[in-house]
Design a protein around this motif. Structure first.
Motif, PDB file in Angstrom:
ATOM      1  N   ALA A   1       0.824  -1.216   0.000  1.00 42.41           N
ATOM      2  CA  ALA A   1       0.000   0.000   0.000  1.00 42.41           C
ATOM      3  C   ALA A   1       0.853   1.259   0.000  1.00 42.41           C
ATOM      4  CB  ALA A   1      -0.936   0.004   1.203  1.00 42.41           C
ATOM      5  N   GLY A   2       2.143   1.133   0.238  1.00 45.80           N
ATOM      6  CA  GLY A   2       3.046   2.267   0.130  1.00 45.80           C
ATOM      7  C   GLY A   2       3.524   2.509  -1.284  1.00 45.80           C
ATOM      8  N   PHE A   3       3.075   1.653  -2.221  1.00 52.36           N
ATOM      9  CA  PHE A   3       3.454   1.790  -3.631  1.00 52.36           C
ATOM     10  C   PHE A   3       2.256   2.098  -4.527  1.00 52.36           C
ATOM     11  CE2 PHE A   3       6.968  -0.492  -1.871  1.00 52.36           C
ATOM     12  CZ  PHE A   3       8.064  -0.179  -2.652  1.00 52.36           C
ATOM     13  N   ARG A   4       1.047   1.861  -4.058  1.00 47.33           N
ATOM     14  CA  ARG A   4      -0.132   2.010  -4.916  1.00 47.33           C
ATOM     15  C   ARG A   4      -1.378   2.143  -4.049  1.00 47.33           C
ATOM     16  NH1 ARG A   4      -2.887  -3.140  -5.932  1.00 47.33           N
ATOM     17  NH2 ARG A   4      -2.057  -4.723  -4.532  1.00 47.33           N
ATOM     18  N   GLY A   5      -2.473   2.513  -4.674  1.00 46.76           N
ATOM     19  CA  GLY A   5      -3.744   2.460  -3.976  1.00 46.76           C
ATOM     20  C   GLY A   5      -4.187   1.017  -3.830  1.00 46.76           C
ATOM     21  N   THR A   6      -5.046   0.752  -2.839  1.00 41.78           N
ATOM     22  CA  THR A   6      -5.505  -0.623  -2.648  1.00 41.78           C
ATOM     23  C   THR A   6      -7.027  -0.662  -2.688  1.00 41.78           C
ATOM     24  OG1 THR A   6      -5.322  -0.356  -0.241  1.00 41.78           O
ATOM     25  CG2 THR A   6      -3.441  -1.318  -1.374  1.00 41.78           C
ATOM     26  N   ALA A   7      -7.652  -0.899  -1.539  1.00 39.72           N
ATOM     27  CA  ALA A   7      -9.096  -1.070  -1.495  1.00 39.72           C
ATOM     28  C   ALA A   7      -9.783   0.173  -0.955  1.00 39.72           C
ATOM     29  CB  ALA A   7      -9.453  -2.271  -0.616  1.00 39.72           C
ATOM     30  N   PRO A   8     -11.044   0.393  -1.322  1.00 41.79           N
ATOM     31  CA  PRO A   8     -11.805   1.475  -0.702  1.00 41.79           C
ATOM     32  C   PRO A   8     -11.797   1.329   0.819  1.00 41.79           C
ATOM     33  CG  PRO A   8     -13.007   0.575  -2.569  1.00 41.79           C
ATOM     34  CD  PRO A   8     -11.840  -0.338  -2.346  1.00 41.79           C
ATOM     35  N   GLY A   9     -11.693   2.449   1.506  1.00 42.71           N
ATOM     36  CA  GLY A   9     -11.676   2.432   2.961  1.00 42.71           C
ATOM     37  C   GLY A   9     -10.300   2.507   3.569  1.00 42.71           C
ATOM     38  N   LEU A  10      -9.253   2.448   2.741  1.00 41.80           N
ATOM     39  CA  LEU A  10      -7.893   2.398   3.278  1.00 41.80           C
ATOM     40  C   LEU A  10      -7.085   3.661   2.955  1.00 41.80           C
ATOM     41  CD1 LEU A  10      -6.959  -1.332   2.604  1.00 41.80           C
ATOM     42  CD2 LEU A  10      -7.725  -0.285   4.742  1.00 41.80           C
ATOM     43  N   ALA A  11      -7.761   4.792   2.825  1.00 36.80           N
ATOM     44  CA  ALA A  11      -7.060   6.033   2.467  1.00 36.80           C
ATOM     45  C   ALA A  11      -6.001   6.396   3.501  1.00 36.80           C
ATOM     46  CB  ALA A  11      -8.061   7.172   2.314  1.00 36.80           C
ATOM     47  N   ALA A  12      -6.336   6.304   4.775  1.00 34.58           N
ATOM     48  CA  ALA A  12      -5.373   6.661   5.814  1.00 34.58           C
ATOM     49  C   ALA A  12      -4.211   5.677   5.834  1.00 34.58           C
ATOM     50  CB  ALA A  12      -6.062   6.700   7.173  1.00 34.58           C
ATOM     51  N   TYR A  13      -4.510   4.405   5.702  1.00 38.25           N
ATOM     52  CA  TYR A  13      -3.462   3.383   5.716  1.00 38.25           C
ATOM     53  C   TYR A  13      -2.512   3.552   4.534  1.00 38.25           C
ATOM     54  CZ  TYR A  13      -1.248  -1.221   5.724  1.00 38.25           C
ATOM     55  OH  TYR A  13      -0.330  -2.246   5.723  1.00 38.25           O
ATOM     56  N   VAL A  14      -3.068   3.705   3.335  1.00 36.99           N
ATOM     57  CA  VAL A  14      -2.238   3.876   2.138  1.00 36.99           C
ATOM     58  C   VAL A  14      -1.367   5.125   2.269  1.00 36.99           C
ATOM     59  CG1 VAL A  14      -2.326   4.402  -0.334  1.00 36.99           C
ATOM     60  CG2 VAL A  14      -3.785   2.597   0.610  1.00 36.99           C
ATOM     61  N   SER A  15      -1.951   6.209   2.721  1.00 37.95           N
ATOM     62  CA  SER A  15      -1.193   7.449   2.874  1.00 37.95           C
ATOM     63  C   SER A  15      -0.082   7.297   3.910  1.00 37.95           C
ATOM     64  CB  SER A  15      -2.130   8.580   3.291  1.00 37.95           C
ATOM     65  OG  SER A  15      -3.144   8.784   2.326  1.00 37.95           O
ATOM     66  N   SER A  16      -0.382   6.623   5.024  1.00 35.10           N
ATOM     67  CA  SER A  16       0.617   6.466   6.078  1.00 35.10           C
ATOM     68  C   SER A  16       1.783   5.607   5.615  1.00 35.10           C
ATOM     69  CB  SER A  16      -0.023   5.865   7.334  1.00 35.10           C
ATOM     70  OG  SER A  16      -0.390   4.503   7.142  1.00 35.10           O
ATOM     71  N   LYS A  17       1.510   4.612   4.771  1.00 31.74           N
ATOM     72  CA  LYS A  17       2.581   3.738   4.302  1.00 31.74           C
ATOM     73  C   LYS A  17       3.406   4.394   3.198  1.00 31.74           C
ATOM     74  CE  LYS A  17       2.055   0.323   7.126  1.00 31.74           C
ATOM     75  NZ  LYS A  17       3.111  -0.021   8.112  1.00 31.74           N
ATOM     76  N   HIS A  18       2.787   5.252   2.386  1.00 32.58           N
ATOM     77  CA  HIS A  18       3.590   6.068   1.462  1.00 32.58           C
ATOM     78  C   HIS A  18       4.531   6.969   2.260  1.00 32.58           C
ATOM     79  CE1 HIS A  18       1.033   4.799  -1.890  1.00 32.58           C
ATOM     80  NE2 HIS A  18       1.813   5.481  -2.709  1.00 32.58           N
ATOM     81  N   ALA A  19       4.047   7.521   3.348  1.00 33.12           N
ATOM     82  CA  ALA A  19       4.884   8.377   4.186  1.00 33.12           C
ATOM     83  C   ALA A  19       6.039   7.584   4.786  1.00 33.12           C
ATOM     84  CB  ALA A  19       4.040   8.998   5.295  1.00 33.12           C
ATOM     85  N   ALA A  20       5.783   6.357   5.201  1.00 32.70           N
ATOM     86  CA  ALA A  20       6.843   5.522   5.776  1.00 32.70           C
ATOM     87  C   ALA A  20       7.935   5.231   4.750  1.00 32.70           C
ATOM     88  CB  ALA A  20       6.257   4.222   6.315  1.00 32.70           C
ATOM     89  N   ARG A  21       7.544   5.043   3.481  1.00 40.05           N
ATOM     90  CA  ARG A  21       8.544   4.841   2.427  1.00 40.05           C
ATOM     91  C   ARG A  21       9.408   6.085   2.248  1.00 40.05           C
ATOM     92  NH1 ARG A  21       6.760   3.767  -3.245  1.00 40.05           N
ATOM     93  NH2 ARG A  21       9.003   3.688  -3.593  1.00 40.05           N
ATOM     94  N   GLY A  22       8.764   7.245   2.229  1.00 43.29           N
ATOM     95  CA  GLY A  22       9.525   8.483   2.088  1.00 43.29           C
ATOM     96  C   GLY A  22      10.459   8.706   3.262  1.00 43.29           C
TER      97      GLY A  22
END
Length: 271
Positions: free
Chosen positions: A161-182
């Motif tokens: 989820a730090g590389f792409r969007g996943t499922a509806p409902g996971l906006a916070a999770y996806v965003s937080s994992k992109h931040a962890a990659r950065g």
């Protein structure tokens, strides 16, 4: 005068030495179960003394006792709330006192993944995901950097989820994992002169206790979690130990020339 490079050339090291963590001390946050426990177990098998930091102190203590009995190396537990800087600092001090030395490997594994549609998500819910997944990673990394006076390895557990969007409902999770990659990239840049390598590991869906519970809950917008959490190209779901072995690689001399990368442990799902 020629500067001393903080990362030695290990080309002449025998393979058993490269694989060994003997004499090293490691903290794994969120290590009481799931991926964290599998990581702690492989570290102990490789000879490291391990601290399991978890908000569930009782579960962490049980896991530590079982790993100690299994591998005969000191494994201990500390209560740690990764969202609280005082908790992270005091737990680390307690861990170093128990082990009798400084931490050389730190794994930021603790994370949460509530599924809430954007239109229904409260600010508090959004903030809580970032408090655990992003602030928690920062606090752990900062504490590790302060303690690793002789160098070390910092490993952040991200997600596909730090590389792409996943499922509806996971906006916070996806965003937080992109931040962890950065954050992983920036930490690698800042900490290399101090002899600290920083790597990320991005697992695909793994049916851990927490993930199975999430999959069993009703999904937003009628999305079937079975479709979302499908196996990758290898034809099966990853196991916690599949991911733990990648983390072990990051912690050992096998990855000595690597820093700043986030390794996809995704069974080909992000191709």
């Amino acid at each position: 005068m020629t500067a001393t490079y903080p990362f030695p050339d290990l080309s002449t090291s025998p393979l058993p030495d490269l694989l060994s963590l003997r004499g090293r001390r490691a903290i794994v946050t969120g290590g009481a179960q799931g991926l964290g426990r599998a990581i702690a177990q492989r570290f102990a098998e490789a000879g490291a003394e391990v601290v399991i930091g978890d908000v569930n102190a009782s579960l962490a203590a049980t896991a530590a006792a079982e790993i100690t009995e299994l591998y005969g190396v000191q494994t201990t537990a500390v209560a740690m709330d990764v969202t609280d800087e005082e908790s992270v600092a005091s737990a680390t001090t307690a861990a170093e006192q128990k082990l009798g030395g400084s931490i050389g490997i730190w794994v930021n594994n603790a994370g949460i993944f509530p599924s809430i549609p954007v239109s229904e998500m409260t600010t508090a819910e959004w903030d809580h995901v970032f408090a655990v997944n992003t602030r928690g990673t920062f606090l752990g990394a900062r504490e590790a950097a302060r303690r690793m006076t002789s160098g070390g390895v910092l490993i952040n557990i991200a997600s596909t989820a730090g590389f792409r969007g996943t499922a509806p409902g996971l906006a916070a999770y996806v965003s937080s994992k992109h931040a962890a990659r950065g954050l992983t990239k920036q930490l690698a840049l800042e900490l290399a002169p101090r002899g600290i390598r920083v790597l990320g590991v991005a697992p695909t869906f793994v049916p851990t206790e927490g993930n199975r519970a999430a999959a069993a809950r009703p999904s937003p917008d009628g999305i079937d979690p079975v479709d979302v959490m499908r196996p990758g190209l290898l034809g099966r779901h990853a196991t916690p130990d599949d991911i733990a072995r990648v983390v072990l690689f990051c912690a050992t001399g096998l990855s000595a020339v690597m820093t700043g990368s986030t390794l996809l442990a995704d069974a080909g799902l992000t191709i």
